[in-house]
Design an enzyme around this catalytic site. Structure first.
Site, short mmCIF file in Angstrom:
data_model
loop_
_atom_site.label_atom_id
_atom_site.label_comp_id
_atom_site.label_asym_id
_atom_site.label_seq_id
_atom_site.Cartn_x
_atom_site.Cartn_y
_atom_site.Cartn_z
N GLU A 76 0.83 -1.20 0.00
CA GLU A 76 0.00 0.00 0.00
C GLU A 76 0.87 1.26 0.00
O GLU A 76 1.89 1.31 0.69
CB GLU A 76 -0.92 0.03 1.23
CG GLU A 76 -1.93 -1.10 1.29
CD GLU A 76 -3.13 -0.89 0.37
OE1 GLU A 76 -3.24 0.20 -0.25
OE2 GLU A 76 -3.94 -1.83 0.26
N CYS A 77 0.43 2.27 -0.75
CA CYS A 77 1.19 3.52 -0.77
C CYS A 77 0.83 4.42 0.41
O CYS A 77 1.53 5.39 0.68
CB CYS A 77 0.94 4.28 -2.08
SG CYS A 77 -0.73 4.97 -2.23
N GLY A 78 -0.27 4.12 1.08
CA GLY A 78 -0.66 4.89 2.25
C GLY A 78 -1.88 5.77 2.04
O GLY A 78 -2.52 6.20 3.01
#
Length: 250
Positions: free
Chosen positions: A230-232
Site C-alpha cells: 500500500e502507498c498509504g
C-alpha cells in the site's frame, strides 16, 4: 445535490442493506447520501477507465482527484489526457509542495534505498499529503475509490462502505475480479493503460513499477520492489504521520 451536513451512518447496518448492491447502485447511493460533497480518486492506472466511466455515468461533474507524483511514466500522462477528454472529467490535479528536485536534494532518491521506511517517507511526501489536502480543499465527506479485495491483504478487510478517519469510503468494484474488469472495458469500448500490453497489471511511478513475472504471487508484488503493498493513501494515518504531513519541512 447539495447536502450541508455530514450524515452519521451505522456502517454495519448500511453494509447489510447494500450487501447485494451492484457498483452503479453504490454510486447512486453515495450521490443520494452525500450529494456534492462526494469525490472520487484515480491513479490513471491499468484499469482506471472502469471506475471513471462507471461513476461519471451517474455523476458527470464529480471532482476527480489525481495525485500526480511527478514521477509517472510518460504513457500515464498521455493516458490521463486521453481519458480526461473522452469522459469529460472534472479533473483536480494535486501535487506535493516539494518538487521532485527539492525532495531528492533533501532526502536523496528514496526509491533507491530499497527499504520500507524510505518508501513510506516517499509516499507521505508525494502521495498522502497531496491527497489529504485535496479532500480538505474540496470539502469532501465521501470518497469513491476503485479498490478491489483481491489486490492486497488490507483490501480484503474492507467493506463496501467504510470510514477512513473522518471520510466515508465507498468501493463500487470491491468484489470485482479480473474478468469483470475485462467485460466492463470491452462492453463500453474503454482503453487499458498502454503498459498493459507490456505485461503490467499495476502501474504507478516509473521507478517502482514493473511487469508481472511468473514468480509473483500477487499483482502488487510488481510495485515498490515487492516490499510493501500500500502507498498509504488508502490507510488511516498515525498521529506521527499527521504531524510529519503538517510539518513546515514538507
Amino acid at each position: 445535490m447539495i447536502i450541508t451536513e455530514t450524515p452519521k451512518l451505522e456502517l454495519e447496518i448500511v453494509n447489510q442493506q447494500l450487501a447485494k448492491a451492484e457498483g452503479i447502485e453504490l454510486v447512486k447511493w453515495g450521490l443520494a447520501t452525500f450529494g456534492d460533497r462526494m469525490v472520487m480518486s484515480t491513479s490513471f492506472g491499468i484499469q482506471a477507465a472502469v471506475m471513471l466511466h462507471l461513476v461519471t455515468e451517474i455523476v458527470p461533474d464529480i471532482p476527480v482527484i489525481w495525485v500526480d507524483t511527478g514521477y509517472l511514466p510518460a504513457e500515464t500522462y498521455r493516458f490521463a489526457e486521453q481519458l480526461t477528454e473522452k469522459l469529460q472529467l472534472n479533473l483536480k490535479v494535486y501535487q506535493s509542495s516539494l518538487s521532485p528536485a527539492r525532495m531528492e536534494a533533501l532526502y536523496g532518491k528514496l526509491w533507491e534505498k530499497n527499504d520500507v521506511e524510505a518508501f513510506n517517507l516517499y509516499d507521505r511526501i508525494r502521495k498522502v499529503e497531496p491527497m489529504q489536502r485535496a479532500l480538505k480543499e474540496l470539502n469532501a465527506t465521501a470518497w469513491l475509490a476503485g479498490l478491489r479485495s483481491d489486490q492486497t491483504k488490507h483490501r480484503q478487510t474492507l467493506q463496501k462502505v467504510d470510514l477512513q478517519e473522518d471520510i466515508y469510503k465507498i468501493y463500487p468494484i470491491l468484489n470485482w475480479h479480473s474478468r469483470d474488469i475485462y467485460n466492463y472495458l470491452t462492453t463500453h469500448d474503454l482503453p487499458y493503460h498502454p503498459f498493459f500490453d507490456l505485461g503490467y497489471v499495476s502501474v504507478g511511478d516509473w521507478h517502482s513499477s514493473r511487469p508481472l513475472t511468473a514468480d509473483d504471487s500477487n499483482e502488487r508484488d510488481t510495485r515498490f520492489n515487492g516490499i510493501k503493498q500500500e502507498c498509504g493513501i488508502h490507510l488511516p494515518s498515525t498521529p506521527e504521520e499527521e504531524e510529519s504531513l503538517n510539518s513546515s519541512s514538507l
